[in-house]
Design a protein around this motif. Structure first.
Motif, PDB file in Angstrom:
ATOM      1  N   VAL A 242      81.135  -7.590   7.008  1.00  0.00           N
ATOM      2  CA  VAL A 242      81.474  -6.737   7.917  1.00  0.00           C
ATOM      3  C   VAL A 242      82.827  -6.304   8.252  1.00  0.00           C
ATOM      4  CG1 VAL A 242      78.855  -6.977   9.063  1.00  0.00           C
ATOM      5  CG2 VAL A 242      80.847  -8.397   9.976  1.00  0.00           C
ATOM      6  N   SER A 243      83.032  -4.939   8.337  1.00  0.00           N
ATOM      7  CA  SER A 243      84.148  -4.273   9.211  1.00  0.00           C
ATOM      8  C   SER A 243      84.280  -4.799  10.591  1.00  0.00           C
ATOM      9  CB  SER A 243      84.119  -3.048   9.341  1.00  0.00           C
ATOM     10  OG  SER A 243      85.534  -2.574   9.437  1.00  0.00           O
TER      11      SER A 243
ATOM     12  N   GLY B 124      77.263  -4.200  17.273  1.00  0.00           N
ATOM     13  CA  GLY B 124      77.250  -3.410  16.625  1.00  0.00           C
ATOM     14  C   GLY B 124      76.763  -4.379  15.486  1.00  0.00           C
TER      15      GLY B 124
ATOM     16  N   ALA C 110      72.886  -4.760  14.520  1.00  0.00           N
ATOM     17  CA  ALA C 110      73.165  -3.179  13.369  1.00  0.00           C
ATOM     18  C   ALA C 110      73.444  -3.764  11.596  1.00  0.00           C
ATOM     19  CB  ALA C 110      73.812  -2.132  13.784  1.00  0.00           C
ATOM     20  N   ALA C 111      74.253  -4.471  11.797  1.00  0.00           N
ATOM     21  CA  ALA C 111      74.954  -4.895  11.224  1.00  0.00           C
ATOM     22  C   ALA C 111      73.995  -6.169  10.425  1.00  0.00           C
ATOM     23  CB  ALA C 111      75.897  -6.016  10.901  1.00  0.00           C
TER      24      ALA C 111
ATOM     25  N   LYS D 110      73.672  -6.636   6.401  1.00  0.00           N
ATOM     26  CA  LYS D 110      73.473  -5.680   5.677  1.00  0.00           C
ATOM     27  C   LYS D 110      74.272  -5.372   4.893  1.00  0.00           C
ATOM     28  CE  LYS D 110      70.156  -3.862   8.644  1.00  0.00           C
ATOM     29  NZ  LYS D 110      69.507  -2.263   9.533  1.00  0.00           N
TER      30      LYS D 110
ATOM     31  N   GLY E  15      77.540  -3.411   2.702  1.00  0.00           N
ATOM     32  CA  GLY E  15      78.423  -1.860   3.250  1.00  0.00           C
ATOM     33  C   GLY E  15      79.291  -1.819   4.480  1.00  0.00           C
ATOM     34  N   ARG E  16      79.068  -3.438   4.698  1.00  0.00           N
ATOM     35  CA  ARG E  16      80.456  -3.731   5.588  1.00  0.00           C
ATOM     36  C   ARG E  16      80.364  -2.785   6.968  1.00  0.00           C
ATOM     37  NH1 ARG E  16      85.915  -4.209   4.679  1.00  0.00           N
ATOM     38  NH2 ARG E  16      85.955  -5.728   6.327  1.00  0.00           N
ATOM     39  N   MET E  17      79.689  -2.718   7.528  1.00  0.00           N
ATOM     40  CA  MET E  17      78.986  -2.136   8.996  1.00  0.00           C
ATOM     41  C   MET E  17      80.182  -1.822   9.722  1.00  0.00           C
ATOM     42  SD  MET E  17      74.192  -2.704   9.123  1.00  0.00           S
ATOM     43  CE  MET E  17      75.080  -1.078  10.116  1.00  0.00           C
ATOM     44  N   PRO E  18      80.762  -1.205  10.895  1.00  0.00           N
ATOM     45  CA  PRO E  18      81.338  -1.748  11.579  1.00  0.00           C
ATOM     46  C   PRO E  18      80.968  -2.529  12.892  1.00  0.00           C
ATOM     47  CG  PRO E  18      80.714   0.520  12.138  1.00  0.00           C
ATOM     48  CD  PRO E  18      80.061  -0.177  10.846  1.00  0.00           C
TER      49      PRO E  18
END
Length: 231
Positions: free
Chosen positions: A31-32, A164, A167-168, A177, A179-182
């Motif tokens: 994750v980002s 977040g 969501a991640a 998930k 895509g390295r969600m923020p």
């Protein structure tokens, strides 16, 4: 002072390798992560109680990785006794990575003596006052245990908003998930109960602060929608 796994320097060194050499690089690669507010606890010394909203298995790793080393070194995370301490291998991993101690989710206060004892030995704590992960990412009511512990011990609470994480890696999912969600970790100013403030009132004020920190990093339209949803 008698040293045990919570206060041992050698165990802290092992945890440092596990947390900063293994866990943090893994989570930060998935994750980002944006960390806000480290400066707000620059002068903070142990003991203290970190309290955060809880919606994902990412939450504890995010808090431990976001805090400065001197604040995370001996931090002991409260972990659900009925899940993290029911199987030997899971208990071992939870203890290694999170310096965890068991808390009861369904009988509030049953193990409060352990928490108080750790604070008396200047071991800082990480607690999730909701008592468990929220089902849909929305923050639930804070149970008053953390507020009561702060009042009884004199240890300040450090509010932290995790934005977040649900969501991640939502509840029911075993891996973040793609895509390295923020994800944001927002650290607030240390808080203590006001003179004469009840446990319930302090708990509500802590919850309100975490919500405000959460909303402080949201885009304006989302922030406005969140406020309207509470009115």
């Amino acid at each position: 002072m008698t040293r045990d796994r919570f206060t041992s320097r050698s165990m802290a060194a092992v945890r440092f390798v596990a947390q900063r050499g293994l866990l943090k690089p893994l989570v930060w690669s998935l994750v980002s992560v944006d960390v806000v507010g480290r400066d707000r606890i620059a002068a903070l010394d142990a003991p203290f109680i970190v309290i955060a909203n809880h919606s994902s298995h990412l939450d504890a790793p995010l808090v431990l990785g976001a805090l400065p080393r001197r604040h995370a070194r001996y931090l002991a995370a409260g972990a659900a006794a009925d899940y993290f301490f029911d199987v030997a291998w899971r208990k071992w991993l939870t203890t290694l990575f999170f310096n965890a101690f068991a808390v009861e989710r369904n009988s509030e206060g049953k193990r409060s003596g352990a928490s108080r004892s750790l604070l008396e030995r200047k071991v800082p704590l990480l607690l999730f006052p909701e008592g468990g992960r929220s089902r849909h990412g929305e923050m639930g009511r804070f149970k008053p245990g953390a507020a009561a512990l702060s009042i009884a011990s004199g240890a300040p609470c450090v509010p932290v908003a995790l934005v977040g994480a649900s969501a991640a890696m939502p509840r029911g999912v075993n891996w973040p998930k793609r895509g390295r969600m923020p994800v944001s970790v927002v650290i607030g100013e240390p808080m203590i109960a006001r003179e004469g403030e009840s446990t319930e009132d302090f708990s509500r004020r802590l919850a309100a602060e975490v919500r405000d920190l959460h909303e402080s990093v949201l885009p304006m339209p989302v922030r406005q929608h969140a406020k309207e949803g509470r009115t």
